[in-house]
Design a protein around this motif. Structure first.
Motif, PDB file in Angstrom:
ATOM      1  N   THR A   1      -7.147   3.448  -7.526  1.00 54.74           N
ATOM      2  CA  THR A   1      -7.369   2.696  -6.287  1.00 54.74           C
ATOM      3  C   THR A   1      -6.364   1.564  -6.105  1.00 54.74           C
ATOM      4  O   THR A   1      -6.394   0.872  -5.086  1.00 54.74           O
ATOM      5  N   GLY A   2      -5.486   1.361  -7.052  1.00 52.82           N
ATOM      6  CA  GLY A   2      -4.514   0.272  -6.981  1.00 52.82           C
ATOM      7  C   GLY A   2      -4.401  -0.401  -8.331  1.00 52.82           C
ATOM      8  O   GLY A   2      -4.804   0.159  -9.350  1.00 52.82           O
ATOM      9  N   GLY A   3      -3.872  -1.607  -8.337  1.00 59.45           N
ATOM     10  CA  GLY A   3      -3.728  -2.301  -9.596  1.00 59.45           C
ATOM     11  C   GLY A   3      -2.807  -3.493  -9.490  1.00 59.45           C
ATOM     12  O   GLY A   3      -2.361  -3.867  -8.399  1.00 59.45           O
ATOM     13  N   PRO A   4      -2.481  -4.095 -10.621  1.00 56.14           N
ATOM     14  CA  PRO A   4      -1.635  -5.289 -10.622  1.00 56.14           C
ATOM     15  C   PRO A   4      -0.163  -4.942 -10.460  1.00 56.14           C
ATOM     16  O   PRO A   4       0.259  -3.798 -10.670  1.00 56.14           O
ATOM     17  N   GLY A   5       0.628  -5.948 -10.085  1.00 61.76           N
ATOM     18  CA  GLY A   5       2.083  -5.781 -10.032  1.00 61.76           C
ATOM     19  C   GLY A   5       2.536  -4.653  -9.129  1.00 61.76           C
ATOM     20  O   GLY A   5       2.182  -4.604  -7.942  1.00 61.76           O
ATOM     21  N   PRO A   6       3.319  -3.721  -9.668  1.00 64.23           N
ATOM     22  CA  PRO A   6       3.872  -2.643  -8.838  1.00 64.23           C
ATOM     23  C   PRO A   6       2.817  -1.705  -8.264  1.00 64.23           C
ATOM     24  O   PRO A   6       3.091  -0.946  -7.338  1.00 64.23           O
ATOM     25  N   TYR A   7       1.595  -1.767  -8.787  1.00 62.06           N
ATOM     26  CA  TYR A   7       0.523  -0.889  -8.303  1.00 62.06           C
ATOM     27  C   TYR A   7      -0.191  -1.465  -7.085  1.00 62.06           C
ATOM     28  O   TYR A   7      -1.050  -0.806  -6.510  1.00 62.06           O
ATOM     29  N   GLU A   8       0.169  -2.688  -6.699  1.00 65.01           N
ATOM     30  CA  GLU A   8      -0.467  -3.295  -5.539  1.00 65.01           C
ATOM     31  C   GLU A   8      -0.202  -2.489  -4.267  1.00 65.01           C
ATOM     32  O   GLU A   8      -1.013  -2.494  -3.351  1.00 65.01           O
ATOM     33  N   ARG A   9       0.916  -1.784  -4.207  1.00 64.39           N
ATOM     34  CA  ARG A   9       1.227  -1.023  -2.995  1.00 64.39           C
ATOM     35  C   ARG A   9       0.300   0.174  -2.810  1.00 64.39           C
ATOM     36  O   ARG A   9       0.264   0.770  -1.741  1.00 64.39           O
ATOM     37  N   TYR A  10      -0.446   0.539  -3.858  1.00 67.14           N
ATOM     38  CA  TYR A  10      -1.396   1.642  -3.753  1.00 67.14           C
ATOM     39  C   TYR A  10      -2.821   1.143  -3.510  1.00 67.14           C
ATOM     40  O   TYR A  10      -3.751   1.943  -3.499  1.00 67.14           O
ATOM     41  N   GLU A  11      -2.980  -0.160  -3.336  1.00 70.19           N
ATOM     42  CA  GLU A  11      -4.314  -0.739  -3.224  1.00 70.19           C
ATOM     43  C   GLU A  11      -5.080  -0.177  -2.029  1.00 70.19           C
ATOM     44  O   GLU A  11      -4.586  -0.156  -0.903  1.00 70.19           O
ATOM     45  N   ILE A  12      -6.298   0.320  -2.300  1.00 75.44           N
ATOM     46  CA  ILE A  12      -7.179   0.768  -1.225  1.00 75.44           C
ATOM     47  C   ILE A  12      -8.470  -0.036  -1.210  1.00 75.44           C
ATOM     48  O   ILE A  12      -9.240   0.067  -0.245  1.00 75.44           O
ATOM     49  N   ALA A  13      -8.700  -0.839  -2.249  1.00 76.27           N
ATOM     50  CA  ALA A  13      -9.928  -1.639  -2.330  1.00 76.27           C
ATOM     51  C   ALA A  13      -9.677  -3.025  -1.746  1.00 76.27           C
ATOM     52  O   ALA A  13      -9.807  -4.044  -2.426  1.00 76.27           O
ATOM     53  N   HIS A  14      -9.341  -3.060  -0.455  1.00 79.02           N
ATOM     54  CA  HIS A  14      -9.048  -4.339   0.189  1.00 79.02           C
ATOM     55  C   HIS A  14     -10.326  -5.083   0.577  1.00 79.02           C
ATOM     56  O   HIS A  14     -10.329  -6.309   0.657  1.00 79.02           O
ATOM     57  N   THR A  15     -11.394  -4.362   0.842  1.00 78.34           N
ATOM     58  CA  THR A  15     -12.645  -4.957   1.300  1.00 78.34           C
ATOM     59  C   THR A  15     -13.810  -4.368   0.501  1.00 78.34           C
ATOM     60  O   THR A  15     -13.691  -3.277  -0.061  1.00 78.34           O
ATOM     61  N   PRO A  16     -14.939  -5.067   0.458  1.00 79.68           N
ATOM     62  CA  PRO A  16     -16.111  -4.488  -0.208  1.00 79.68           C
ATOM     63  C   PRO A  16     -16.507  -3.131   0.369  1.00 79.68           C
ATOM     64  O   PRO A  16     -16.848  -2.210  -0.378  1.00 79.68           O
ATOM     65  N   SER A  17     -16.447  -2.992   1.681  1.00 82.04           N
ATOM     66  CA  SER A  17     -16.825  -1.716   2.299  1.00 82.04           C
ATOM     67  C   SER A  17     -15.829  -0.617   1.951  1.00 82.04           C
ATOM     68  O   SER A  17     -16.210   0.551   1.781  1.00 82.04           O
ATOM     69  N   GLY A  18     -14.560  -0.974   1.823  1.00 89.92           N
ATOM     70  CA  GLY A  18     -13.554   0.018   1.454  1.00 89.92           C
ATOM     71  C   GLY A  18     -13.779   0.555   0.048  1.00 89.92           C
ATOM     72  O   GLY A  18     -13.673   1.765  -0.192  1.00 89.92           O
ATOM     73  N   LEU A  19     -14.113  -0.339  -0.884  1.00 91.49           N
ATOM     74  CA  LEU A  19     -14.381   0.104  -2.251  1.00 91.49           C
ATOM     75  C   LEU A  19     -15.697   0.879  -2.315  1.00 91.49           C
ATOM     76  O   LEU A  19     -15.813   1.861  -3.054  1.00 91.49           O
TER      77      LEU A  19
ATOM     78  N   ASP B   1       4.378   2.854 -16.818  1.00 91.34           N
ATOM     79  CA  ASP B   1       5.403   2.762 -15.805  1.00 91.34           C
ATOM     80  C   ASP B   1       4.835   2.999 -14.413  1.00 91.34           C
ATOM     81  O   ASP B   1       3.726   3.470 -14.231  1.00 91.34           O
ATOM     82  N   THR B   2       5.652   2.683 -13.410  1.00 86.78           N
ATOM     83  CA  THR B   2       5.240   2.826 -12.032  1.00 86.78           C
ATOM     84  C   THR B   2       5.181   4.282 -11.634  1.00 86.78           C
ATOM     85  O   THR B   2       6.104   5.037 -11.887  1.00 86.78           O
ATOM     86  N   PRO B   3       4.094   4.731 -10.977  1.00 90.59           N
ATOM     87  CA  PRO B   3       4.025   6.119 -10.540  1.00 90.59           C
ATOM     88  C   PRO B   3       4.997   6.386  -9.423  1.00 90.59           C
ATOM     89  O   PRO B   3       5.413   5.487  -8.698  1.00 90.59           O
ATOM     90  N   THR B   4       5.387   7.648  -9.253  1.00 88.54           N
ATOM     91  CA  THR B   4       6.372   8.006  -8.254  1.00 88.54           C
ATOM     92  C   THR B   4       5.754   8.423  -6.943  1.00 88.54           C
ATOM     93  O   THR B   4       6.455   8.609  -5.972  1.00 88.54           O
ATOM     94  N   SER B   5       4.449   8.599  -6.862  1.00 88.93           N
ATOM     95  CA  SER B   5       3.785   8.929  -5.615  1.00 88.93           C
ATOM     96  C   SER B   5       2.378   8.372  -5.647  1.00 88.93           C
ATOM     97  O   SER B   5       1.902   7.889  -6.665  1.00 88.93           O
ATOM     98  N   HIS B   6       1.688   8.402  -4.499  1.00 91.99           N
ATOM     99  CA  HIS B   6       0.389   7.768  -4.381  1.00 91.99           C
ATOM    100  C   HIS B   6      -0.617   8.425  -5.317  1.00 91.99           C
ATOM    101  O   HIS B   6      -0.913   9.601  -5.185  1.00 91.99           O
ATOM    102  N   PRO B   7      -1.184   7.677  -6.289  1.00 92.34           N
ATOM    103  CA  PRO B   7      -2.074   8.271  -7.277  1.00 92.34           C
ATOM    104  C   PRO B   7      -3.383   8.764  -6.699  1.00 92.34           C
ATOM    105  O   PRO B   7      -4.040   9.608  -7.283  1.00 92.34           O
ATOM    106  N   ALA B   8      -3.818   8.235  -5.551  1.00 89.50           N
ATOM    107  CA  ALA B   8      -5.103   8.648  -5.006  1.00 89.50           C
ATOM    108  C   ALA B   8      -5.099  10.094  -4.547  1.00 89.50           C
ATOM    109  O   ALA B   8      -6.138  10.663  -4.244  1.00 89.50           O
TER     110      ALA B   8
END
Length: 202
Positions: free
Chosen positions: A24-42, A2-9
């Motif tokens: 660091t994020g994920g598919p579907g509802p987890y996209e809003r937690y995405e932090i790996a937007h760029t190679p340097s970010g990851l 299920d979707t987490p209720t707060s930022h997992p990071a």
């Protein structure tokens, strides 16, 4: 899962590099937690990951294609990890993807100046992909299998690797999830006791 209720990071390490990468994020509802937007970010995230606890990661280089491959592996583990937590077998396709990603891993070496453990630079995205995949396979098979858990807290759906000796850990974080569950249980017990007291005796 299920979707987490707060930022997992913001939570503590779950005991496994592959499970940690899921923060660091994920598919579907987890996209809003995405932090790996760029190679340097990851790359920056990996410098603070469990892998860096073994030895510092000071020269991490991730190419765009490697970023995509690591995120694909992470998103695959969103299917694999919940299956493990339920005691189910991951799909053949998901296991094939994990198996195909293990070709390279960071190379450990002894620093000639300090004689401390270090990673041979540069650490590439392909090597990081392999490190995550091998960790994931360790959770599927081998001595670490059967230890993936889903947090028992009603408002936390995060997964963790159970490192307890007894193998019956229930909470992702005892300080966060466990204490809140105990407080709720105490309050519910107290309210039940109060409800049994006759009104004129209160």
């Amino acid at each position: 899962m299920d979707t987490p209720t707060s930022h997992p990071a913001s939570f503590v390490f779950p005991g496994s590099l592959s499970l940690e990468l899921m923060l660091t994020g994920g598919p579907g509802p987890y996209e809003r937690y995405e932090i790996a937007h760029t190679p340097s970010g990851l790359a920056e995230w990996f410098t603070g990951s469990r892998l860096a606890l073994t030895a510092p990661l000071t020269d991490v280089r991730i190419r765009p294609a490697e970023l995509a491959a690591i995120k694909e592996l992470r998103d695959t583990f969103y299917r694999v990890a919940p299956a493990l937590a339920r005691g189910e077998a991951p799909s053949d396709d998901d296991l094939a993807l994990l198996n195909s990603a293990t070709a390279a891993t960071p190379r450990p070496l002894a620093d000639p100046k300090t004689r401390k453990l270090a990673w041979a630079p540069p650490v590439t995205g392909k090597q990081l992909l392999g490190a995550v995949a091998r960790d994931a396979i360790g959770l599927v098979a081998g001595e670490r299998s059967g230890r993936v858990r889903e947090c028992s807290a009603d408002d936390c759906y995060l997964l963790f690797f159970d490192t307890s000796r007894s193998g019956n850990r229930r909470w992702y974080s005892m300080e966060r999830c466990g204490n809140r569950a105990k407080i709720r249980a105490y309050r519910a017990h107290r309210n039940r006791l109060i409800a049994r007291i006759p009104g004129d005796a209160r």
